[in-house]
Scaffold this motif. Structure first.
Motif, short mmCIF file in Angstrom:
data_model
loop_
_atom_site.label_atom_id
_atom_site.label_comp_id
_atom_site.label_asym_id
_atom_site.label_seq_id
_atom_site.Cartn_x
_atom_site.Cartn_y
_atom_site.Cartn_z
N VAL A 162 44.89 28.89 67.17
CA VAL A 162 45.86 27.99 67.77
C VAL A 162 46.63 27.27 66.68
N ARG A 163 47.93 27.20 66.86
CA ARG A 163 48.81 26.50 65.91
C ARG A 163 49.42 25.31 66.64
N ALA A 164 49.11 24.13 66.17
CA ALA A 164 49.55 22.89 66.81
C ALA A 164 50.79 22.37 66.11
N ALA B 123 67.12 25.66 73.47
CA ALA B 123 66.97 26.12 72.10
C ALA B 123 65.51 26.40 71.75
N LEU B 124 64.60 25.62 72.34
CA LEU B 124 63.18 25.82 72.09
C LEU B 124 62.74 27.19 72.62
N VAL B 125 63.19 27.53 73.80
CA VAL B 125 62.87 28.84 74.37
C VAL B 125 63.47 29.95 73.52
N ALA B 126 64.72 29.77 73.11
CA ALA B 126 65.39 30.78 72.30
C ALA B 126 64.67 31.00 70.98
N ALA B 127 64.20 29.92 70.36
CA ALA B 127 63.49 30.03 69.08
C ALA B 127 62.18 30.79 69.26
N ALA B 128 61.47 30.53 70.34
CA ALA B 128 60.21 31.24 70.60
C ALA B 128 60.47 32.74 70.78
N CYS B 129 61.50 33.06 71.55
CA CYS B 129 61.81 34.47 71.79
C CYS B 129 62.28 35.17 70.52
N ALA B 130 63.07 34.46 69.73
CA ALA B 130 63.56 35.04 68.47
C ALA B 130 62.41 35.36 67.53
N ALA B 131 61.33 34.60 67.64
CA ALA B 131 60.17 34.81 66.77
C ALA B 131 59.23 35.88 67.33
N GLY B 132 59.55 36.40 68.51
CA GLY B 132 58.75 37.48 69.07
C GLY B 132 57.64 37.05 70.00
N VAL B 133 57.64 35.80 70.43
CA VAL B 133 56.62 35.33 71.37
C VAL B 133 56.81 36.06 72.71
N ARG B 134 55.73 36.59 73.27
CA ARG B 134 55.84 37.42 74.47
C ARG B 134 55.29 36.76 75.74
N ARG B 135 54.69 35.57 75.61
CA ARG B 135 54.20 34.87 76.80
C ARG B 135 54.53 33.39 76.67
N LEU B 136 55.20 32.82 77.67
CA LEU B 136 55.63 31.42 77.63
C LEU B 136 55.07 30.67 78.82
N VAL B 137 54.51 29.50 78.56
CA VAL B 137 54.08 28.59 79.62
C VAL B 137 54.86 27.30 79.46
N LYS B 138 55.66 26.98 80.45
CA LYS B 138 56.57 25.84 80.40
C LYS B 138 56.01 24.67 81.23
N LEU B 139 55.87 23.51 80.59
CA LEU B 139 55.47 22.31 81.32
C LEU B 139 56.72 21.66 81.89
N SER C 165 62.62 24.74 61.90
CA SER C 165 61.20 24.42 61.80
C SER C 165 60.43 24.97 63.00
N MET C 166 61.08 25.00 64.17
CA MET C 166 60.41 25.53 65.35
C MET C 166 60.31 27.05 65.28
N THR C 167 61.35 27.70 64.80
CA THR C 167 61.30 29.16 64.64
C THR C 167 60.18 29.54 63.71
N ALA C 168 60.01 28.80 62.62
CA ALA C 168 58.91 29.07 61.68
C ALA C 168 57.56 28.83 62.36
N ALA C 169 57.48 27.80 63.19
CA ALA C 169 56.21 27.49 63.85
C ALA C 169 55.80 28.59 64.82
N PHE C 170 56.77 29.26 65.44
CA PHE C 170 56.48 30.31 66.41
C PHE C 170 56.17 31.66 65.76
N ALA C 171 56.42 31.80 64.47
CA ALA C 171 56.28 33.09 63.80
C ALA C 171 54.88 33.66 63.97
N GLY C 172 54.82 34.90 64.41
CA GLY C 172 53.54 35.60 64.52
C GLY C 172 52.73 35.26 65.74
N ALA C 173 53.26 34.45 66.65
CA ALA C 173 52.51 34.02 67.82
C ALA C 173 52.70 34.99 68.98
N GLU C 174 51.65 35.13 69.78
CA GLU C 174 51.72 35.93 70.99
C GLU C 174 52.18 35.11 72.18
#
Length: 283
Positions: A26-28, A81-97, A54-63
Motif C-alpha cells: 500500500v502506498r499512502a 485531474a486526479l482520475v486522469a493522473a491515475a489512468c495515465a499511470a496505468g491504474v486499472r481499478r478505481l474506488v471513488k469516495l 506529484s500525483m502521477t508519480a504517486a500512482f506509478a506502478g499501482a493496480e
C-alpha cells in the motif's frame, strides 16, 4: 500495489491500516509525509492534488487506487485531474469516495460537487466503484470540546434524521472493492442500520456517558455567519446550508443494505461507535 489518496483522513487512514494488515502493498499519499502517523508497512509518499505531477508519480506502478477528492465548488477540475493522473499511470481499478445524495436535484448545488469526479471514473476505462456514504458517526467528535465544557451540542437539522454510518464500515467496503473487480460498476450508498436525528445521537451518547447531553437548535443565519467568519466562501457556506436543509426536510432518512451486501454482516450502529470512542468525549 494499491494507492490511497487522502491517506491521513478518517477513511483513508483506516483503509491503509486494513490493507497493511492484509499484507497488501500500500502506498499512502499525503501532503506532509513527515508528520503522517501510518503503519510502518505502508510506503508513504508526498502528493498534492494541486501538483498533478506529484500525483502521477504517486500512482506509478499501482493496480488500484482509492480516490478521495476535495469537496467544494473550487475543486471540480482537481477531481477530474486526479482520475486522469491515475489512468495515465496505468491504474486499472478505481474506488471513488463520493457522498450520499449526489445527483439529487433536491439537494441543490452541493449535490453536484461530486458529480464530475463520479463521471470521470465512469468514463475512465478502468474498473470502478463509487461509494456514497451517509453522515459519519465520527462527525459528532466535534461535540467533544462542548461536552467537556458543559455546553449543549448544536443542531442545524431539526428533527430530520440520517442513516448515520460508522466510518470503519465505509473503510472496510472501500478495502473490499479495492481488492477485487467483483464490485466493478457498482454505486453503493452506505448507511448505518437506522435513521437518527441529532437528538437521537445525543441520547445514544448520553446513555454511554451516563450523563445528560443537551441540544441547542442553531438557525441558518447563525450557522452561515459562523461559517463565513471561519473563512469559508459564500458558495461553500450556502451549499453546506442547503445540505442541512435537505436533512431537515427528511430527504436523507435513508437506510440501505449495501454495507451488508458487500461485507456479509450488518453495519455497526451509532451506539456501537460511541461505545468504542467514549473516551474521546471525556478525556
Amino acid at each position: 500495489m494499491i494507492v490511497i489518496t487522502g491517506a491521513t483522513g478518517t477513511i483513508g487512514s483506516e483503509v491503509v491500516r486494513l490493507l497493511a494488515d492484509k499484507d497488501v502493498k500500500v502506498r499512502a499519499v499525503t501532503r506532509d509525509p513527515e508528520h503522517a502517523q501510518l503503519p510502518a508497512e505502508a510506503e508513504v509518499v508526498r502528493g498534492d492534488y494541486a501538483d498533478i505531477e506529484s500525483m502521477t508519480a504517486a500512482f506509478a506502478g499501482a493496480e488500484a487506487a482509492f480516490l478521495v477528492g476535495l469537496l467544494g465548488p473550487d475543486y471540480v477540475e482537481l477531481d477530474r485531474a486526479l482520475v486522469a493522473a491515475a489512468c495515465a499511470a496505468g491504474v486499472r481499478r478505481l474506488v471513488k469516495l463520493s457522498a450520499i445524495g449526489t445527483g439529487d436535484t433536491e439537494l441543490g448545488r452541493v449535490g453536484t460537487w461530486h458529480m464530475p469526479g463520479e463521471q470521470a471514473v465512469r468514463d475512465s476505462g478502468a474498473a470502478w466503484t463509487i461509494l456514497r456514504p451517509s453522515s459519519f458517526a465520527s462527525n459528532t467528535l466535534s461535540w467533544a470540546p462542548m461536552l467537556r465544557a458543559g455546553q449543549p451540542v448544536p443542531n442545524m437539522t431539526g428533527t430530520g434524521g440520517q442513516g448515520v454510518v460508522d466510518p470503519r464500515d465505509v473503510s472496510e467496503v472501500a478495502t473490499t472493492a479495492l481488492l477485487s473487480d467483483t464490485h466493478s460498476g457498482q454505486v453503493y450508498t452506505l448507511t448505518g442500520p437506522e435513521v437518527l436525528s441529532v437528538h437521537d445521537q445525543a441520547a445514544a451518547l448520553a446513555a454511554v456517558l451516563g450523563r445528560a447531553v443537551e441540544v441547542v437548535d442553531i438557525s441558518e443565519t447563525q450557522a452561515r455567519e459562523f461559517m463565513l467568519d471561519a473563512g469559508m466562501s459564500e458558495e461553500f457556506a450556502d451549499g453546506s446550508l442547503a445540505g442541512r436543509a435537505y436533512v431537515r426536510a427528511g430527504r436523507n432518512e435513508i437506510v440501505t443494505g449495501d454495507v451488508e451486501q458487500v461485507l456479509g454482516r450488518a453495519p455497526r450502529s451509532y451506539a456501537d461507535w460511541v461505545r468504542d470512542h467514549a473516551a474521546a468525549f471525556t478525556d
